[in-house]
Design a protein around this motif. Structure first.
Motif, mmCIF file in Angstrom:
data_model
loop_
_atom_site.group_PDB
_atom_site.id
_atom_site.type_symbol
_atom_site.label_atom_id
_atom_site.label_comp_id
_atom_site.label_asym_id
_atom_site.label_seq_id
_atom_site.Cartn_x
_atom_site.Cartn_y
_atom_site.Cartn_z
ATOM 1 N N LYS A 1 0.917 -1.295 0.144
ATOM 2 C CA LYS A 1 0.013 -0.059 -0.140
ATOM 3 C C LYS A 1 1.042 1.268 0.038
ATOM 4 C CE LYS A 1 -4.026 -1.821 2.607
ATOM 5 N NZ LYS A 1 -4.920 -1.863 3.588
ATOM 6 N N LEU A 2 0.235 2.265 -0.660
ATOM 7 C CA LEU A 2 1.087 3.366 -0.716
ATOM 8 C C LEU A 2 0.246 4.603 -0.007
ATOM 9 C CD1 LEU A 2 2.569 3.220 -4.520
ATOM 10 C CD2 LEU A 2 3.682 2.767 -2.210
ATOM 11 N N ALA A 3 0.377 5.775 -0.480
ATOM 12 C CA ALA A 3 0.013 6.820 0.382
ATOM 13 C C ALA A 3 -1.669 6.831 0.417
ATOM 14 C CB ALA A 3 0.320 8.403 -0.450
ATOM 15 N N GLU B 1 6.382 -1.244 -10.642
ATOM 16 C CA GLU B 1 5.579 -0.638 -11.090
ATOM 17 C C GLU B 1 4.402 0.092 -9.817
ATOM 18 O OE1 GLU B 1 3.617 -1.315 -14.637
ATOM 19 O OE2 GLU B 1 5.344 -1.559 -15.698
ATOM 20 N N VAL B 2 3.979 1.059 -10.085
ATOM 21 C CA VAL B 2 3.100 1.486 -9.377
ATOM 22 C C VAL B 2 1.511 1.338 -10.026
ATOM 23 C CG1 VAL B 2 1.787 3.496 -8.066
ATOM 24 C CG2 VAL B 2 4.239 3.059 -7.767
ATOM 25 N N VAL C 1 -0.794 1.401 -5.278
ATOM 26 C CA VAL C 1 -0.149 0.228 -4.532
ATOM 27 C C VAL C 1 1.207 -0.052 -5.632
ATOM 28 C CG1 VAL C 1 -2.053 -0.918 -3.724
ATOM 29 C CG2 VAL C 1 -1.288 -1.591 -6.043
ATOM 30 N N LEU C 2 2.048 -0.187 -4.691
ATOM 31 C CA LEU C 2 3.490 -0.903 -5.528
ATOM 32 C C LEU C 2 3.427 -2.698 -5.712
ATOM 33 C CD1 LEU C 2 6.397 -0.032 -6.243
ATOM 34 C CD2 LEU C 2 6.862 -0.753 -3.842
#
Length: 258
Positions: free
Chosen positions: A179-181, A199-200, A186-187
């Motif tokens: 999980k990202l911000a 990749e994101v 997501v990464l």
């Protein structure tokens, strides 16, 4: 050989419209899109999803200063508007009354579906009516969404220069991503396609200006077919020609959003 005429079969819980090329199945009286049969594939929509989560109109709305409410629009009355061998048009309506205040958006909603003879697709539009004296509300968005079969649709195109093989929805799960911000981003740490590692994935990466949203969708390699969202005009969209809206994204999902 001339194309066959359009036919309609009305059952207790489903309506089936068929023109020989395409067969469209809609729930009765809700008007949810439960099946799209084409080119030997029984259903292009995700058969692993429940019928109410394959193709639908939805709305996000709120009372003034209230929080947003997501509502999949389900009709309560079905009607055939037009029927002959060249065209079938059907209607699924949901009417509002004061007993529904705070529960449903204060609109009378009429969802329409049209199939033409010899056409390999179908049309859909909706009529929203807000009568004088009904409560004020904020309409954040309304759209039609299609969730396609992940075992077939792997290549997405939203413009001539924006198209690619996409991650699988499973690649967004915790065991394959980080999980990202915010939840949509997501990464990809362990994707099913190793070439995508690092990749994101974020559905907002594939947003487009209203003026540029003409055709977008997905392709299947086996069999070689596509599912395309075609926008005849952007006049129904709010915010002007350079406001961005979602198009298609991992799901595989395709949207017509306002």
């Amino acid at each position: 050989m001339a194309p066959v005429g359009v036919s309609i079969r009305v059952r207790d819980d489903h309506v089936v419209i068929d023109n020989g090329f395409l067969q469209l199945t809609l729930s009765n009286p809700e008007g949810l899109i439960t099946g799209v049969r084409y080119n030997g594939v029984d259903n292009l929509l995700e058969v692993l999803n429940k019928e109410g989560n394959r193709g639908y109109w939805d709305v996000v709305w709120s009372e003034p200063q209230g929080s947003g409410i997501f509502d999949v629009i389900q009709g309560t009355h079905f009607e055939i508007i037009h029927e002959d061998e060249n065209q079938v048009e059907v209607s699924f309506t949901r009417n509002w009354d004061p007993s529904l205040q705070g529960k449903l958006v204060p609109l009378n909603i009429d969802k329409r579906f049209i199939m033409l003879r010899g056409c390999s697709g179908f049309y859909t539009y909706a009529i929203y009516e807000h009568r004088e004296g009904w409560p004020d509300f904020d309409l954040a968005e309304t759209r039609v969404a299609f969730k396609l079969r992940k075992d077939k649709f792997c290549y997405m195109a939203i413009a001539d220069n924006r198209q690619r093989f996409m991650p699988m929805p499973d690649d967004r799960m915790p065991n394959r991503s980080q999980k990202l911000a915010y939840p949509e981003a997501v990464l990809l740490t362990n994707p099913t396609n190793p070439d995508l590692k690092g990749e994101v994935d974020d559905k907002y990466q594939y947003s487009c200006d209203n003026k540029d949203i003409k055709v977008h969708g997905w392709m299947s390699l086996e069999p070689p077919i596509g599912f395309w969202q075609i926008t005849p005009s952007d006049e129904f969209r709010s915010g002007g020609p350079v406001k961005q809206n979602l198009t298609s994204h991992v799901g595989p999902t395709t949207l017509a959003e306002n």
